[in-house]
Motif scaffolding. Structure first.
Motif, PDB file in Angstrom:
ATOM      1  N   THR A  35      -3.185  12.074  12.913  1.00  0.00           N
ATOM      2  CA  THR A  35      -2.261  12.811  12.305  1.00  0.00           C
ATOM      3  C   THR A  35      -1.026  13.148  12.971  1.00  0.00           C
ATOM      4  OG1 THR A  35      -4.286  13.832  11.176  1.00  0.00           O
ATOM      5  CG2 THR A  35      -2.267  15.049  11.078  1.00  0.00           C
ATOM      6  N   LEU A  36       0.185  13.361  12.247  1.00  0.00           N
ATOM      7  CA  LEU A  36       1.167  13.673  13.267  1.00  0.00           C
ATOM      8  C   LEU A  36       1.676  14.971  12.340  1.00  0.00           C
ATOM      9  CD1 LEU A  36       3.460  13.277  15.380  1.00  0.00           C
ATOM     10  CD2 LEU A  36       4.813  11.953  13.628  1.00  0.00           C
ATOM     11  N   VAL A  37       1.817  16.085  13.110  1.00  0.00           N
ATOM     12  CA  VAL A  37       2.411  17.071  12.750  1.00  0.00           C
ATOM     13  C   VAL A  37       4.015  17.538  12.926  1.00  0.00           C
ATOM     14  CG1 VAL A  37       2.542  19.936  12.636  1.00  0.00           C
ATOM     15  CG2 VAL A  37       0.256  18.477  12.774  1.00  0.00           C
ATOM     16  N   VAL A  38       4.868  17.368  12.070  1.00  0.00           N
ATOM     17  CA  VAL A  38       6.200  17.635  12.515  1.00  0.00           C
ATOM     18  C   VAL A  38       6.538  18.983  12.315  1.00  0.00           C
ATOM     19  CG1 VAL A  38       8.536  17.000  11.748  1.00  0.00           C
ATOM     20  CG2 VAL A  38       7.113  15.146  11.703  1.00  0.00           C
ATOM     21  N   GLY A  39       6.830  19.511  13.718  1.00  0.00           N
ATOM     22  CA  GLY A  39       7.023  20.952  13.563  1.00  0.00           C
ATOM     23  C   GLY A  39       8.518  21.441  13.597  1.00  0.00           C
ATOM     24  N   ILE A  40       8.952  22.187  12.727  1.00  0.00           N
ATOM     25  CA  ILE A  40      10.316  22.452  12.622  1.00  0.00           C
ATOM     26  C   ILE A  40      10.252  23.904  13.080  1.00  0.00           C
ATOM     27  CG2 ILE A  40      12.153  23.128  10.695  1.00  0.00           C
ATOM     28  CD1 ILE A  40      11.201  20.061  10.214  1.00  0.00           C
ATOM     29  N   GLY A  41      11.106  23.900  14.250  1.00  0.00           N
ATOM     30  CA  GLY A  41      11.563  25.010  14.881  1.00  0.00           C
ATOM     31  C   GLY A  41      12.866  25.621  15.038  1.00  0.00           C
ATOM     32  N   VAL A  42      13.039  26.687  15.607  1.00  0.00           N
ATOM     33  CA  VAL A  42      14.265  27.269  15.493  1.00  0.00           C
ATOM     34  C   VAL A  42      15.082  27.092  16.664  1.00  0.00           C
ATOM     35  CG1 VAL A  42      15.472  29.531  15.307  1.00  0.00           C
ATOM     36  CG2 VAL A  42      13.590  28.997  13.778  1.00  0.00           C
ATOM     37  N   ASN A  43      16.369  26.603  16.769  1.00  0.00           N
ATOM     38  CA  ASN A  43      16.781  26.405  18.103  1.00  0.00           C
ATOM     39  C   ASN A  43      17.736  27.905  18.280  1.00  0.00           C
ATOM     40  OD1 ASN A  43      18.561  25.859  20.281  1.00  0.00           O
ATOM     41  ND2 ASN A  43      18.391  23.618  20.008  1.00  0.00           N
ATOM     42  N   ALA A  44      17.504  28.555  19.063  1.00  0.00           N
ATOM     43  CA  ALA A  44      18.460  29.917  19.122  1.00  0.00           C
ATOM     44  C   ALA A  44      19.842  29.549  19.779  1.00  0.00           C
ATOM     45  CB  ALA A  44      17.743  30.848  20.060  1.00  0.00           C
ATOM     46  N   GLU A  45      19.986  28.368  20.227  1.00  0.00           N
ATOM     47  CA  GLU A  45      21.449  27.994  20.761  1.00  0.00           C
ATOM     48  C   GLU A  45      22.189  27.209  19.603  1.00  0.00           C
ATOM     49  OE1 GLU A  45      20.635  25.588  24.135  1.00  0.00           O
ATOM     50  OE2 GLU A  45      19.978  27.365  25.286  1.00  0.00           O
ATOM     51  N   LYS A  46      21.690  26.933  18.549  1.00  0.00           N
ATOM     52  CA  LYS A  46      22.379  26.303  17.559  1.00  0.00           C
ATOM     53  C   LYS A  46      22.598  27.170  16.228  1.00  0.00           C
ATOM     54  CE  LYS A  46      21.039  21.632  18.724  1.00  0.00           C
ATOM     55  NZ  LYS A  46      20.021  20.343  18.642  1.00  0.00           N
ATOM     56  N   LYS A  47      23.678  26.948  15.479  1.00  0.00           N
ATOM     57  CA  LYS A  47      24.092  27.794  14.197  1.00  0.00           C
ATOM     58  C   LYS A  47      23.185  26.816  13.252  1.00  0.00           C
ATOM     59  CE  LYS A  47      27.459  29.775  11.261  1.00  0.00           C
ATOM     60  NZ  LYS A  47      26.669  30.132  10.383  1.00  0.00           N
ATOM     61  N   SER A  48      22.219  27.282  12.637  1.00  0.00           N
ATOM     62  CA  SER A  48      21.420  26.386  11.567  1.00  0.00           C
ATOM     63  C   SER A  48      22.232  26.379  10.386  1.00  0.00           C
ATOM     64  CB  SER A  48      20.297  26.927  11.258  1.00  0.00           C
ATOM     65  OG  SER A  48      19.212  26.986  12.434  1.00  0.00           O
ATOM     66  N   LEU A  49      22.250  24.916   9.663  1.00  0.00           N
ATOM     67  CA  LEU A  49      22.689  24.626   8.563  1.00  0.00           C
ATOM     68  C   LEU A  49      21.749  25.013   7.339  1.00  0.00           C
ATOM     69  CD1 LEU A  49      24.947  23.134   6.980  1.00  0.00           C
ATOM     70  CD2 LEU A  49      23.859  20.965   7.401  1.00  0.00           C
ATOM     71  N   PHE A  50      20.489  24.600   7.683  1.00  0.00           N
ATOM     72  CA  PHE A  50      19.435  24.778   6.565  1.00  0.00           C
ATOM     73  C   PHE A  50      18.421  25.804   7.244  1.00  0.00           C
ATOM     74  CE2 PHE A  50      20.830  20.342   5.659  1.00  0.00           C
ATOM     75  CZ  PHE A  50      20.817  20.339   4.074  1.00  0.00           C
ATOM     76  N   THR A  51      17.828  26.541   6.256  1.00  0.00           N
ATOM     77  CA  THR A  51      16.668  27.557   6.841  1.00  0.00           C
ATOM     78  C   THR A  51      15.699  26.706   7.112  1.00  0.00           C
ATOM     79  OG1 THR A  51      15.841  27.481   4.630  1.00  0.00           O
ATOM     80  CG2 THR A  51      17.701  29.190   4.983  1.00  0.00           C
ATOM     81  N   PRO A  52      14.662  27.320   7.698  1.00  0.00           N
ATOM     82  CA  PRO A  52      13.268  26.586   8.045  1.00  0.00           C
ATOM     83  C   PRO A  52      12.701  25.928   6.994  1.00  0.00           C
ATOM     84  CG  PRO A  52      13.728  28.410   9.572  1.00  0.00           C
ATOM     85  CD  PRO A  52      14.831  28.494   8.536  1.00  0.00           C
ATOM     86  N   GLU A  53      12.567  26.880   5.848  1.00  0.00           N
ATOM     87  CA  GLU A  53      11.925  26.363   4.667  1.00  0.00           C
ATOM     88  C   GLU A  53      12.446  25.291   3.996  1.00  0.00           C
ATOM     89  OE1 GLU A  53      11.120  30.222   5.918  1.00  0.00           O
ATOM     90  OE2 GLU A  53      12.984  29.588   5.321  1.00  0.00           O
ATOM     91  N   GLU A  54      13.993  25.236   4.157  1.00  0.00           N
ATOM     92  CA  GLU A  54      14.643  24.084   3.445  1.00  0.00           C
ATOM     93  C   GLU A  54      14.457  22.962   4.292  1.00  0.00           C
ATOM     94  OE1 GLU A  54      18.654  26.240   1.617  1.00  0.00           O
ATOM     95  OE2 GLU A  54      18.416  25.805   3.782  1.00  0.00           O
ATOM     96  N   ARG A  55      14.326  23.012   5.344  1.00  0.00           N
ATOM     97  CA  ARG A  55      14.116  21.643   6.418  1.00  0.00           C
ATOM     98  C   ARG A  55      12.748  21.230   6.220  1.00  0.00           C
ATOM     99  NH1 ARG A  55      15.498  24.094  11.865  1.00  0.00           N
ATOM    100  NH2 ARG A  55      15.940  25.922  10.686  1.00  0.00           N
ATOM    101  N   VAL A  56      11.738  22.181   5.957  1.00  0.00           N
ATOM    102  CA  VAL A  56      10.293  22.063   5.753  1.00  0.00           C
ATOM    103  C   VAL A  56      10.451  20.984   4.555  1.00  0.00           C
ATOM    104  CG1 VAL A  56       8.012  22.519   4.956  1.00  0.00           C
ATOM    105  CG2 VAL A  56       9.102  23.547   7.047  1.00  0.00           C
ATOM    106  N   GLU A  57      11.026  21.451   3.391  1.00  0.00           N
ATOM    107  CA  GLU A  57      11.098  20.947   2.124  1.00  0.00           C
ATOM    108  C   GLU A  57      11.798  19.471   2.384  1.00  0.00           C
ATOM    109  OE1 GLU A  57      12.075  19.038  -1.340  1.00  0.00           O
ATOM    110  OE2 GLU A  57      13.883  19.990  -0.151  1.00  0.00           O
ATOM    111  N   LEU A  58      12.924  19.407   2.748  1.00  0.00           N
ATOM    112  CA  LEU A  58      13.572  17.956   3.149  1.00  0.00           C
ATOM    113  C   LEU A  58      12.774  17.104   4.093  1.00  0.00           C
ATOM    114  CD1 LEU A  58      17.438  19.653   3.669  1.00  0.00           C
ATOM    115  CD2 LEU A  58      16.337  18.405   1.702  1.00  0.00           C
ATOM    116  N   VAL A  59      12.317  17.621   5.000  1.00  0.00           N
ATOM    117  CA  VAL A  59      11.607  16.469   5.879  1.00  0.00           C
ATOM    118  C   VAL A  59      10.248  16.152   5.162  1.00  0.00           C
ATOM    119  CG1 VAL A  59      10.373  16.081   8.057  1.00  0.00           C
ATOM    120  CG2 VAL A  59      12.504  17.534   7.928  1.00  0.00           C
ATOM    121  N   GLY A  60       9.682  16.945   4.507  1.00  0.00           N
ATOM    122  CA  GLY A  60       8.608  16.737   3.708  1.00  0.00           C
ATOM    123  C   GLY A  60       8.786  15.454   2.593  1.00  0.00           C
TER     124      GLY A  60
END
Length: 167
Positions: A35-60
């Motif tokens: 099993t590989l878990v892809v963990g979507i984290g927040v990088n405080a040094e970068k301005k995010s384009l997508f929200t974490p929830e959007e990234r989870v959906e897109l990567v999924g």
């Protein structure tokens, strides 16, 4: 195989947006573990384009065909997330050798935070060594879909274009 016998690894990153280089590492890491878990984290040094929830959906969306990949968001330290997932293995993808200095520093800090967690580095295949999420954000307004498809999964292009059009 019982849960304690299974091989579980966690690949952490911001994946904002997910690139073909990320997918290369995901596919290869998924072949090494149960099993590989892809963990979507927040990088405080970068301005995010997508929200974490959007990234989870897109990567999924682009990893659903890989039967042993699970996508989750996290907001704490990566080593804490790896531990919460029940793993002792953190996968990190590296591109050019210049990534190694920062990744080595992060690995040493993680080792101090949790000595039981091992970091495994997977080099992105040569054809993806130059691909970064920052590059994708820069070229999307100028590139056509065929060009973008050389850097990101084609399924993500409409979401990427829509998000950048709102900016």
């Amino acid at each position: 195989m019982t849960r304690s016998d299974s091989r579980l690894a966690v690949y952490t990153g911001s994946f904002d947006p997910l690139t073909l280089g990320h997918m290369n590492v995901i596919r290869r890491a998924a072949r090494l573990v149960d099993t590989l878990v892809v963990g979507i984290g927040v990088n405080a040094e970068k301005k995010s384009l997508f929200t974490p929830e959007e990234r989870v959906e897109l990567v999924g969306r682009v990893t659903h065909s890989l039967g042993n990949v699970v996508v989750k968001a996290f907001s704490n330290l990566a080593v804490e997330f790896v531990r919460e997932c029940g793993s002792r293995v953190m996968v990190r993808g590296v591109r050019p050798l210049t990534d190694l200095a920062g990744e080595f520093t992060m690995m040493m800090a993680n080792k101090h935070l949790d000595p039981a967690i091992e970091t495994v580095f997977l080099m992105a295949d040569e054809e993806f060594a130059h691909v970064s999420s920052t590059l994708i954000k820069q070229i999307t307004p100028l590139a056509n879909d065929e060009m973008l498809g050389r850097f990101v999964p084609p399924e993500l292009i409409p979401a990427l274009r829509a998000k950048l059009a709102k900016r």
